[in-house]
Scaffold this active site. Structure first.
Site, mmCIF file in Angstrom:
data_model
loop_
_atom_site.group_PDB
_atom_site.id
_atom_site.type_symbol
_atom_site.label_atom_id
_atom_site.label_comp_id
_atom_site.label_asym_id
_atom_site.label_seq_id
_atom_site.Cartn_x
_atom_site.Cartn_y
_atom_site.Cartn_z
ATOM 1 N N CYS A 4 -46.898 -23.395 -58.330
ATOM 2 C CA CYS A 4 -47.717 -22.857 -59.424
ATOM 3 C C CYS A 4 -47.201 -21.514 -59.932
ATOM 4 O O CYS A 4 -46.964 -21.329 -61.141
ATOM 5 C CB CYS A 4 -49.172 -22.783 -59.011
ATOM 6 N N HIS B 277 -54.448 -20.171 -56.771
ATOM 7 C CA HIS B 277 -53.728 -20.990 -57.767
ATOM 8 C C HIS B 277 -53.777 -20.290 -59.126
ATOM 9 O O HIS B 277 -54.696 -19.523 -59.420
ATOM 10 C CB HIS B 277 -54.398 -22.369 -57.865
ATOM 11 N N HIS C 261 -50.262 -26.725 -65.445
ATOM 12 C CA HIS C 261 -49.884 -26.131 -64.146
ATOM 13 C C HIS C 261 -49.084 -27.110 -63.303
ATOM 14 O O HIS C 261 -49.019 -28.311 -63.601
ATOM 15 C CB HIS C 261 -51.154 -25.702 -63.397
#
Length: 319
Positions: free
Chosen positions: A235, A282, A294
């Site tokens: 990420c 995240h 993402h």
């Protein structure tokens, strides 16, 4: 007839005394015969005594009366007499031993020693006297007894610990596999790195729309733990690689990327801004309309999908 004697004139001339002519005879003097008989008898007695001692018997005086001595008893008879005496001694000892063992048992037998006139059982005495109360001294203090508590690990706890240990081992193995995959992906990638992009940005003119457009080109790139190239992204590596193409240097960390930017409201967020989860686990690019672009997790690829939680905030970079 008397024995004849001879006269020696020479002998008569040599002395004035006359010697009786010698007469040879086989007769023995009575005293000499008695001494010889006594010596012979003593020798016989000594030999008899030695013979008896060597045979294990008791020496007896020699019988001088002329009568024959009585015969000795056979050794088997003496052995039988000894065995009889030993048997009597053993039986006497055994009887005494049994009697000695039986006396303490009798002495400690409550039934044999019970006194019918005395009852030492307090409970029975209370029943017999119909007592309903017991007097206790006022100074008596009741003892406090604490019960020991045993603690043991249950089967469920053991199974839970085993499952946790197995989960930890599985997680460690998965992390190792991700690191190996990232290393392999990095080794196989031949394109520009983040440092090379920062040294010569391909998009020197920055805008949020341009950032989102470049990020959208990488949809389908697989998630790779630690990845920061188009061979595989995680990420924060995805965000770092895209912003490096615009000359903006970002660390490979969600928390650090969150700290560098400026937090904005959800109403002001535009595609190209960062969506950061509040727990720092995240981040990704805001895609508008409550969506996020993402690199989600291992086994998935870069994609656009709706946000599944409201515990997020928005951060703007480069302006």
């Amino acid at each position: 007839m008397a024995p004849r004697s001879t006269y020696d004139p020479a002998s008569a001339r040599r002395g004035s005394t006359h010697e009786a002519p010698s007469v040879r005879s086989n007769a023995v003097h009575p005293h000499v015969a008695s001494a010889q008989a006594a010596s012979a008898l003593a020798g016989v007695s000594r030999r008899s005594l030695r013979d008896e001692r060597s045979a294990g018997g008791r020496a007896r005086r020699p019988d001088t009366s002329g009568t024959a001595s009585p015969a000795r008893k056979p050794r088997s008879a003496r052995a039988a007499r000894v065995r009889g005496i030993v048997n009597v001694v053993v039986m006497t000892f055994a009887f005494g031993l049994i009697a000695t063992l039986a006396l303490p048992s009798y002495a400690f037998d409550p039934a044999a020693n019970a006194d019918p006139q005395v009852d030492y059982n307090p409970a029975e005495m209370l029943k017999a006297t119909q007592s309903q109360s017991v007097d206790v001294d006022a100074s008596a203090v009741a003892s406090v007894a604490n019960r020991d508590v045993m603690q043991a690990t249950t089967v469920d706890e053991l199974n839970a610990r085993k499952a946790a240990a197995q989960a930890a081992a599985d997680a460690a193995a998965a992390a190792e596999a991700l690191r190996a995959a990232a290393a392999a992906t990095k080794a196989s990638y031949t394109g520009p790195s983040v440092s090379e992009l920062l040294a010569n940005p391909p998009y020197p003119s920055f805008s949020l729309d341009s950032v989102y457009g470049v990020a959208s080109q990488y949809q389908g790139v697989p998630y790779v733990y630690g990845g920061a190239t188009p061979a595989g992204f995680d990420c924060s590596g995805f965000v770092m690689y895209v912003y490096a193409q615009f000359g903006i240097s970002l660390p490979h960390s969600v928390v650090s990327q969150d700290a560098i930017g400026t937090e904005i409201s959800a109403a002001d967020a535009q595609p190209g801004d960062l969506v950061v989860f509040d727990d720092g686990s995240h981040d990704g690019f805001y895609a508008g309309n409550g969506n996020i672009l993402h690199a989600p997790y291992s086994g998935a690829s870069v994609r656009v999908q709706p946000l599944w939680t409201s515990a997020v905030h928005y951060v703007r970079l480069g302006i």
